[in-house]
Scaffold this motif. Structure first.
Motif, mmCIF file in Angstrom:
data_model
loop_
_atom_site.group_PDB
_atom_site.id
_atom_site.type_symbol
_atom_site.label_atom_id
_atom_site.label_comp_id
_atom_site.label_asym_id
_atom_site.label_seq_id
_atom_site.Cartn_x
_atom_site.Cartn_y
_atom_site.Cartn_z
ATOM 1 N N GLY A 395 0.810 -1.208 0.000
ATOM 2 C CA GLY A 395 0.000 0.000 0.000
ATOM 3 C C GLY A 395 0.846 1.261 0.000
ATOM 4 O O GLY A 395 0.556 2.230 -0.717
ATOM 5 N N MET A 396 1.914 1.258 0.804
ATOM 6 C CA MET A 396 2.797 2.422 0.851
ATOM 7 C C MET A 396 3.453 2.664 -0.501
ATOM 8 O O MET A 396 3.620 3.809 -0.931
ATOM 9 C CB MET A 396 3.864 2.223 1.927
ATOM 10 N N SER A 397 3.838 1.602 -1.166
ATOM 11 C CA SER A 397 4.445 1.736 -2.493
ATOM 12 C C SER A 397 3.475 2.398 -3.471
ATOM 13 O O SER A 397 3.871 3.269 -4.259
ATOM 14 C CB SER A 397 4.865 0.360 -3.012
ATOM 15 N N LYS A 398 2.221 2.006 -3.402
ATOM 16 C CA LYS A 398 1.222 2.601 -4.296
ATOM 17 C C LYS A 398 1.024 4.086 -3.981
ATOM 18 O O LYS A 398 0.961 4.922 -4.885
ATOM 19 C CB LYS A 398 -0.105 1.856 -4.163
ATOM 20 N N MET A 399 0.927 4.396 -2.685
ATOM 21 C CA MET A 399 0.638 5.784 -2.303
ATOM 22 C C MET A 399 1.833 6.708 -2.493
ATOM 23 O O MET A 399 1.684 7.853 -2.936
ATOM 24 C CB MET A 399 0.161 5.826 -0.848
#
Length: 426
Positions: A395-399
């Motif tokens: 999720g952090m990678s996407k955001m």
């Protein structure tokens, strides 16, 4: 259902492979009538192998009756899978290196509680940094003893600061100071950035979140906290320095095969202490130094370390304990100290010249390694650590790295993590 079937088949086939291959069976045995063999699995690169072999040579002098077979395995998910398979087959390695996965395995009942061994030998745990012991103490029981400990630190390129007539970072710096300096130094068109990407792995994510008063979970580790106002502010900051201010590079801005830090393209590297040894070996073209990680609304830095554990099904527990005790004892700590990298967990050795005196080599402010441990905290581990970490980091990678809106990504991350937390409560 199909994924579950494939997982069972994978474990089944690995068990067959273990049974068919005598060399793959790490179960302990008497090598001769007077010698006990202890198998010891760990992961690591060349520095780690050299250290482990050096400690083993010293161990042989004290315990000629015990033969230690060091087994270096690939790290990450493959390492954990290997341990799971061996434990399922009742042929575990006797001594096992674990880091954040310690609680996962301890909660399954496959690790030996070391507390009785510690008490029987009168081993003084006060000689160690408390946070290093706390990281491997689960439900009041000590399951692992650590040789080394580290926390997030900041390395900086002195030449880039000098070129812009800027003061060097220090232990009082905040994220605001990092941004101000980074904006003056960064020149993305020429491949120069103010800082490294942040939030790309659990410790970086944790340090940034906690410095803003946030976190992945709450303090009790039973509720999702990544969508709190404090955590959201931290995530917005990570996105801002990457996309709005262009201070930190996204993955698409990093040339393949290039280390931006050692090649002099990053002013501030906020990451782990392993960069010290690689910097000493590889940086020839610029001067550099170090300080503590920047603060937000508060100082915050997680520790990362690893510790040596004993398998519950080991057939040579007394010998395995002697191995663990020696590998975290004074002689081993001194061997580690002379590398001048990760901090020895023994406070007296860590604070001695043996560790702190680099003989004139960079970094000049090496004592910041000890300062960084003041107020450091252990990671927020649960028995579902691996899966929660995977979900959050995706999720952090996407955001952050892909700049996808927080509102679109967060609900999915929350739903998956909360399902795992509910599983722990059931």
């Amino acid at each position: 259902m199909k994924r579950l079937y494939l997982l069972f088949m994978l474990i089944f086939l690995m068990l067959i492979a273990v049974g068919c291959n005598g060399n793959a069976d790490p179960s302990s045995s008497e090598t001769d009538s007077d010698t006990t063999k202890v198998t010891f699995s760990y992961w690591g690169g060349d520095f780690d192998k050299k250290r482990m072999e050096a400690i083993n040579e010293e161990f042989k002098k004290v315990h000629p009756e015990i033969e230690v077979e060091l087994v270096n395995l690939p790290d990450g998910e493959e390492y954990s899978q290997k341990q799971t398979v061996m434990m399922s087959a009742k042929t575990p390695y006797d001594v096992i290196q674990f880091a954040e996965e310690s609680y996962q395995f301890a909660s399954r009942g496959v690790l030996e509680d070391l507390t009785p061994y510690i008490e029987e030998d009168g081993l003084d745990l006060d000689q160690f940094y408390p946070v290093a012991i706390d990281a491997y103490t689960h439900d009041g029981k000590v399951y692992g003893l650590p040789l080394r400990v580290g926390s997030v630190i900041m390395l900086y390129n002195k030449d880039l600061f000098d070129q812009h007539d800027l003061e060097y970072p220090n232990e009082n710096w905040t994220w605001d100071d990092v941004v101000k300096a980074g904006e003056k130094i960064a020149n993305p068109e020429e491949g120069i950035f103010g800082m490294n990407p942040i939030g790309g792995w659990w410790a970086s994510t944790s340090q940034t979140l906690q410095s803003f008063g946030g976190g992945v979970l709450n303090e009790e580790k039973d509720a999702f906290h990544l969508d709190s106002p404090e955590s959201r502010k931290a995530i917005e900051f990570m996105k801002e320095v990457t996309w709005d201010k262009d201070i930190a590079p996204s993955s698409t801005q990093i040339p393949e095969g290039i280390d931006l830090w050692t090649s002099g393209k990053i002013a501030m590297m906020i990451d782990g202490p392993w960069h010290i040894l690689s910097s000493q070996a590889n940086i020839k073209e610029f001067d550099w130094d170090m300080t503590t990680a920047p603060a937000g609304s508060q100082d915050a830095t997680p520790i990362f370390s690893n510790a040596f554990h004993m398998a519950k099904d080991s057939k040579v527990k007394d010998a395995a304990w002697e191995v663990i005790k020696f590998w975290t004892g004074e002689e081993a700590q001194k061997i580690l100290a002379q590398e001048h990298g990760d901090t020895p967990t023994n406070k007296e050795i860590a604070e001695s010249d043996l560790y702190l005196d680099l003989g004139g080599k960079a970094p000049e402010n090496f004592e910041m390694m000890l300062t960084s441990l003041e107020g450091a905290y252990p990671p927020q581990v649960t028995s579902e650590w691996g899966e929660i970490n995977r979900i959050v980091q995706e999720g952090m990678s996407k955001m952050v790295d892909l700049d996808q809106p927080i509102e679109e990504v967060m609900p999915g991350v929350k739903s998956e993590v909360e399902a795992l937390l509910q599983k722990l409560k059931d």
